[in-house]
Scaffold this motif. Structure first.
Motif, PDB file in Angstrom:
ATOM      1  N   ARG A  59       9.416  41.277   4.171  1.00 33.79           N
ATOM      2  CA  ARG A  59       8.255  41.285   3.267  1.00 33.79           C
ATOM      3  C   ARG A  59       6.953  41.234   4.069  1.00 33.79           C
ATOM      4  NH1 ARG A  59      11.815  38.899  -0.561  1.00 33.79           N
ATOM      5  NH2 ARG A  59      11.460  36.715  -0.115  1.00 33.79           N
ATOM      6  N   LYS A  60       6.962  40.442   5.163  1.00 28.35           N
ATOM      7  CA  LYS A  60       5.771  40.389   6.030  1.00 28.35           C
ATOM      8  C   LYS A  60       5.560  41.740   6.702  1.00 28.35           C
ATOM      9  CE  LYS A  60       5.831  35.467   6.985  1.00 28.35           C
ATOM     10  NZ  LYS A  60       6.033  34.415   7.979  1.00 28.35           N
ATOM     11  N   GLU A  61       6.646  42.340   7.156  1.00 24.74           N
ATOM     12  CA  GLU A  61       6.552  43.661   7.789  1.00 24.74           C
ATOM     13  C   GLU A  61       6.057  44.691   6.779  1.00 24.74           C
ATOM     14  OE1 GLU A  61       9.185  46.756  10.497  1.00 24.74           O
ATOM     15  OE2 GLU A  61      10.177  45.034   9.592  1.00 24.74           O
ATOM     16  N   LYS A  62       6.547  44.615   5.549  1.00 29.31           N
ATOM     17  CA  LYS A  62       6.103  45.532   4.485  1.00 29.31           C
ATOM     18  C   LYS A  62       4.599  45.410   4.287  1.00 29.31           C
ATOM     19  CE  LYS A  62       5.906  45.855  -0.468  1.00 29.31           C
ATOM     20  NZ  LYS A  62       6.204  45.176  -1.724  1.00 29.31           N
ATOM     21  N   ALA A  63       4.075  44.179   4.276  1.00 26.02           N
ATOM     22  CA  ALA A  63       2.634  43.978   4.089  1.00 26.02           C
ATOM     23  C   ALA A  63       1.847  44.657   5.213  1.00 26.02           C
ATOM     24  CB  ALA A  63       2.313  42.485   4.020  1.00 26.02           C
ATOM     25  N   ARG A  64       2.318  44.510   6.449  1.00 21.13           N
ATOM     26  CA  ARG A  64       1.634  45.166   7.589  1.00 21.13           C
ATOM     27  C   ARG A  64       1.714  46.691   7.466  1.00 21.13           C
ATOM     28  NH1 ARG A  64       4.090  40.739  10.342  1.00 21.13           N
ATOM     29  NH2 ARG A  64       5.862  42.028  10.933  1.00 21.13           N
ATOM     30  N   ILE A  65       2.876  47.197   7.081  1.00 19.65           N
ATOM     31  CA  ILE A  65       3.054  48.646   6.912  1.00 19.65           C
ATOM     32  C   ILE A  65       2.117  49.165   5.821  1.00 19.65           C
ATOM     33  CG2 ILE A  65       4.650  50.429   6.087  1.00 19.65           C
ATOM     34  CD1 ILE A  65       6.904  48.807   7.503  1.00 19.65           C
ATOM     35  N   MET A  66       2.059  48.441   4.697  1.00 22.21           N
ATOM     36  CA  MET A  66       1.207  48.875   3.581  1.00 22.21           C
ATOM     37  C   MET A  66      -0.265  48.906   4.008  1.00 22.21           C
ATOM     38  SD  MET A  66       3.206  49.702   1.154  1.00 22.21           S
ATOM     39  CE  MET A  66       2.036  49.893  -0.171  1.00 22.21           C
ATOM     40  N   GLN A  67      -0.688  47.919   4.799  1.00 23.34           N
ATOM     41  CA  GLN A  67      -2.081  47.924   5.287  1.00 23.34           C
ATOM     42  C   GLN A  67      -2.353  49.158   6.142  1.00 23.34           C
ATOM     43  OE1 GLN A  67      -2.340  44.082   7.199  1.00 23.34           O
ATOM     44  NE2 GLN A  67      -3.121  43.109   5.343  1.00 23.34           N
TER      45      GLN A  67
END
Length: 99
Positions: A59-67
């Motif tokens: 989920r943390k990685e997803k947030a970075r990817i989305m940014q």
């Protein structure tokens, strides 16, 4: 073919980066092709997200990817704006005739 849910986000980010590179080169056909690939991946992601869940670290990685995807998108819009304005001007006279 992505297998884990996070892989879909990574694939979308990859397509987004390709779109940005194509926009920098003013290759609008390639931008459209990459946009189509993104749309397919997003649909697959929607389906897969009903079958799988992300782990907390993912989920943390997803947030970075989305940014990063949002940053790419913003840069693409800046690069595309002059092209879109030019495109609108091409049709301005024709649209008035149609009304």
């Amino acid at each position: 073919m992505p297998e884990m849910l996070i892989d879909y986000y990574k694939a979308i980010e990859n397509s987004s980066a390709k779109m940005l590179e194509a926009a920098r080169l003013k290759d609008w056909d390639e931008v459209v092709r990459c946009e189509g690939a993104c749309a397919v991946l997003i649909e697959q992601l929607r389906y897969q997200s009903q079958q799988q869940e992300l782990e907390p670290a993912q989920r943390k990685e997803k947030a970075r990817i989305m940014q990063r995807i949002l940053r790419n998108d913003a840069q693409i819009r800046v690069l595309a704006e002059p092209w879109l304005t030019q495109f609108e001007h091409l049709f301005e006279g024709q649209l008035q005739v149609m009304h």
